[in-house]
Scaffold this motif. Structure first.
Motif, mmCIF file in Angstrom:
data_model
loop_
_atom_site.group_PDB
_atom_site.id
_atom_site.type_symbol
_atom_site.label_atom_id
_atom_site.label_comp_id
_atom_site.label_asym_id
_atom_site.label_seq_id
_atom_site.Cartn_x
_atom_site.Cartn_y
_atom_site.Cartn_z
ATOM 1 N N SER A 35 58.678 -31.000 -23.278
ATOM 2 C CA SER A 35 60.028 -31.563 -23.425
ATOM 3 C C SER A 35 60.960 -31.223 -22.265
ATOM 4 O O SER A 35 62.179 -31.320 -22.412
ATOM 5 C CB SER A 35 60.663 -31.101 -24.748
ATOM 6 O OG SER A 35 61.824 -31.834 -25.048
ATOM 7 N N GLN A 36 60.421 -30.872 -21.104
ATOM 8 C CA GLN A 36 61.250 -30.465 -19.977
ATOM 9 C C GLN A 36 61.260 -31.555 -18.894
ATOM 10 O O GLN A 36 61.059 -32.725 -19.177
ATOM 11 C CB GLN A 36 60.759 -29.124 -19.437
ATOM 12 C CG GLN A 36 60.648 -28.019 -20.481
ATOM 13 C CD GLN A 36 61.987 -27.588 -21.044
ATOM 14 O OE1 GLN A 36 63.027 -27.717 -20.409
ATOM 15 N NE2 GLN A 36 61.965 -27.033 -22.253
ATOM 16 N N HIS A 63 58.014 -37.740 -19.882
ATOM 17 C CA HIS A 63 59.151 -36.864 -19.627
ATOM 18 C C HIS A 63 60.004 -37.395 -18.471
ATOM 19 O O HIS A 63 59.517 -38.137 -17.615
ATOM 20 C CB HIS A 63 58.675 -35.454 -19.280
ATOM 21 C CG HIS A 63 57.965 -34.750 -20.394
ATOM 22 N ND1 HIS A 63 56.730 -35.134 -20.850
ATOM 23 C CD2 HIS A 63 58.321 -33.670 -21.139
ATOM 24 C CE1 HIS A 63 56.348 -34.323 -21.832
ATOM 25 N NE2 HIS A 63 57.291 -33.429 -22.026
ATOM 26 N N THR A 165 66.886 -29.486 -30.852
ATOM 27 C CA THR A 165 66.688 -29.359 -29.411
ATOM 28 C C THR A 165 67.690 -28.369 -28.816
ATOM 29 O O THR A 165 67.351 -27.586 -27.926
ATOM 30 C CB THR A 165 66.812 -30.727 -28.721
ATOM 31 O OG1 THR A 165 65.874 -31.646 -29.305
ATOM 32 C CG2 THR A 165 66.529 -30.626 -27.227
ATOM 33 N N VAL A 169 66.533 -25.081 -26.773
ATOM 34 C CA VAL A 169 67.002 -24.787 -25.417
ATOM 35 C C VAL A 169 67.627 -23.394 -25.363
ATOM 36 O O VAL A 169 67.384 -22.617 -24.422
ATOM 37 C CB VAL A 169 67.978 -25.872 -24.935
ATOM 38 C CG1 VAL A 169 68.687 -25.445 -23.654
ATOM 39 C CG2 VAL A 169 67.240 -27.189 -24.714
ATOM 40 N N ASN A 189 65.983 -32.428 -21.736
ATOM 41 C CA ASN A 189 65.139 -32.310 -22.925
ATOM 42 C C ASN A 189 65.296 -33.540 -23.825
ATOM 43 O O ASN A 189 64.326 -34.011 -24.413
ATOM 44 C CB ASN A 189 65.489 -31.047 -23.710
ATOM 45 C CG ASN A 189 64.647 -29.846 -23.321
ATOM 46 O OD1 ASN A 189 63.681 -29.514 -23.969
ATOM 47 N ND2 ASN A 189 65.025 -29.197 -22.220
#
Length: 275
Positions: A35-36, A63, A165, A169, A189
């Motif tokens: 998710s980066q 992504h 999220t 983070v 993200n």
């Protein structure tokens, strides 16, 4: 100066790449995690490393601004991840790069080595990396920052997804990040669709066979306060590779390359020089 371009990865998926540093410098290929985005490496690209080394990073499939194929098989086939890495290496014109793989990138590097072997790589730096997924052993190796939030991060309900999220983070660092960095990280993200996140977690892989076959120099980097991937995961990897060098960051979370940039950059440079 940072350059951006696109290469065609496995199955024709467009991959967004950024590069900096002298073209004839020793090459380092950075691979980000779940998710980066390649933007997570900006503290390396904007620092002294870019004066001596050819730095390359890319957004994984699904992504950032890379392509987002909708079929789950586009994220579960190891061959495609391996071809993505090979395409970035070839498309960037780099020779025998050192691979730096953060978190989920442990799988991506495992896929590459399993398909293409070690000959084209100078060394590997696994940063809080995961090499095991989909087995009963895995939950004991992961932190609550991931376990408690990833199910909701995979849901289509936007408000719940955003809230999870945000928690994820925050859990990526042991101490709060500077506001601008935190906001940027939350933003990239959220560019990852829930269906991509679900597909990433649907894999079942064990790369022990790959780890035990590695004859390259290996640096294992992990923060002792990591609540996403527990240090126990790196301990497990180290047992499979007794010749690897282990570097633990006391009080640092899941992002040593951000939380202690000077040390991370210094150790990475020394590692690449030694290879």
């Amino acid at each position: 100066m940072i350059e951006t371009y696109t290469v065609e990865g496995g199955g024709g998926v467009p991959l967004s790449v950024m590069a900096a540093g002298p073209r004839d410098g020793p090459a380092i290929l950075f691979i980000h995690g779940f998710s980066q985005s390649c933007l997570c490496w900006m503290r390396q690209f904007e620092g002294a490393l870019a004066e001596r080394y050819r730095l390359v990073a890319f957004d994984l499939r699904g992504h950032g601004v890379s392509g987002r194929p909708e079929r789950t098989a586009s994220y579960t086939a190891g061959r495609l991840w391996a071809e993505d890495v090979a395409a970035v290496i070839a498309g960037s014109g780099i020779d025998r790069p050192a691979l730096v793989g953060w978190s989920y990138a442990g799988f991506v590097i495992g896929d590459y080595l399993r398909r293409f072997g070690q000959e084209g790589i100078a060394g590997i730096n696994l940063v809080a990396a995961t090499t095991l997924i989909g087995t009963d052993e895995v939950p004991a190796l992961l932190g609550q920052g991931l376990l408690a939030n990833s199910p909701t991060m995979c849901r289509d309900e936007l408000a719940a997804n955003i809230a999870a999220t945000r928690r994820f983070v925050r859990a990526c660092s042991a101490r709060p990040l500077p506001p601008d960095w935190h906001e940027t990280m939350l933003a990239f993200n959220m560019t990852v669709p829930p269906f991509v996140r679900r597909a990433l977690f649907s894999r079942a892989e064990d790369f022990d066979d790959v780890l035990s076959s590695i004859r390259l120099p290996v640096l294992l980097t992990h923060g002792t306060a990591d609540d996403i991937v527990l240090p126990a995961m790196t301990d497990r990897i180290a047992r499979a590779m007794p010749a690897a060098r282990l570097s633990l960051y006391d009080g640092i979370g899941h992002m040593p390359f951000v939380e202690d940039q000077p040390r991370f950059n210094r150790e990475l440079a020394a590692f690449v020089d030694a290879t």
